[in-house]
Design a protein around this motif. Structure first.
Motif, short mmCIF file in Angstrom:
data_model
loop_
_atom_site.label_atom_id
_atom_site.label_comp_id
_atom_site.label_asym_id
_atom_site.label_seq_id
_atom_site.Cartn_x
_atom_site.Cartn_y
_atom_site.Cartn_z
N ILE A 10 0.99 -1.22 -0.02
CA ILE A 10 -0.13 -0.05 -0.24
C ILE A 10 0.82 1.15 0.07
O ILE A 10 1.90 1.32 0.64
CB ILE A 10 -0.99 -0.08 1.25
N THR A 11 0.59 2.05 -0.82
CA THR A 11 1.33 3.45 -1.00
C THR A 11 0.41 4.66 -0.55
O THR A 11 -0.59 4.82 -1.15
CB THR A 11 1.86 3.90 -2.28
N CYS A 12 0.79 5.36 0.46
CA CYS A 12 -0.10 6.47 1.11
C CYS A 12 -0.03 7.43 -0.02
O CYS A 12 0.83 7.98 -0.43
CB CYS A 12 0.51 6.93 2.16
N CYS A 15 1.54 11.09 1.80
CA CYS A 15 2.99 11.31 1.93
C CYS A 15 4.02 10.24 1.15
O CYS A 15 5.06 10.45 1.14
CB CYS A 15 3.44 11.05 3.47
N GLY A 16 3.26 9.26 0.50
CA GLY A 16 4.11 8.59 -0.44
C GLY A 16 4.76 7.02 0.18
O GLY A 16 5.52 6.21 -0.37
N HIS A 17 4.52 6.96 1.55
CA HIS A 17 4.95 6.01 2.50
C HIS A 17 4.35 4.78 1.83
O HIS A 17 3.20 4.57 1.59
CB HIS A 17 4.70 6.04 3.67
N ASP A 33 -4.36 2.63 8.56
CA ASP A 33 -3.56 3.86 9.03
C ASP A 33 -2.24 3.83 8.70
O ASP A 33 -1.19 2.97 8.55
CB ASP A 33 -3.33 3.54 10.73
N CYS A 34 -1.88 4.93 7.97
CA CYS A 34 -0.30 5.12 7.22
C CYS A 34 0.55 5.25 8.29
O CYS A 34 0.48 5.95 9.32
CB CYS A 34 -0.40 6.31 6.44
N ALA A 35 1.57 4.28 8.33
CA ALA A 35 2.62 4.61 9.17
C ALA A 35 3.68 5.49 9.04
O ALA A 35 4.39 5.87 9.98
CB ALA A 35 3.60 3.14 9.26
N GLY A 36 3.53 6.51 7.81
CA GLY A 36 4.38 7.42 7.63
C GLY A 36 3.74 8.63 8.21
O GLY A 36 4.61 9.32 8.78
N CYS A 37 2.55 9.07 7.74
CA CYS A 37 1.96 10.48 8.23
C CYS A 37 0.90 10.14 9.11
O CYS A 37 0.15 11.25 9.92
CB CYS A 37 1.44 11.42 6.99
N GLY A 38 0.19 9.06 9.47
CA GLY A 38 -0.92 8.89 10.52
C GLY A 38 -2.02 8.91 9.72
O GLY A 38 -3.19 8.93 10.38
#
Length: 70
Positions: A10-12, A15-17, A33-38
């Motif tokens: 999965i790519t957010c 933020c691109g995480h 829940d994105c682990a990069g930006c929340g």
């Protein structure tokens, strides 16, 4: 019938995480829940789950041409 792929990256969109996860086989995942930006990701309009919207592989029910959880 081909094997079902259970890993999807999965790519957010915010933020691109990117993160690879194992998809559930018995249900669609509507939130992530994105682990990069929340940010909490939800499916785009017309998609059944976050994996179909933002993942590299569609969810297992869609891979098997089964009806999804919508």
């Amino acid at each position: 019938m081909p094997d079902v792929i259970l890993q999807s990256c999965i790519t957010c969109p915010e933020c691109g995480h990117s993160q690879t996860d194992t998809m559930p086989t018995n249900a669609c995942q509507w939130f992530y829940d994105c682990a990069g930006c929340g940010k909490v990701l939800a499916p785009r309009s017309g998609d059944c789950c976050v994996y179909c919207s933002y993942g590299t592989v569609p969810c297992p029910p869609m891979q098997q041409d089964r009806s999804c959880c919508r």
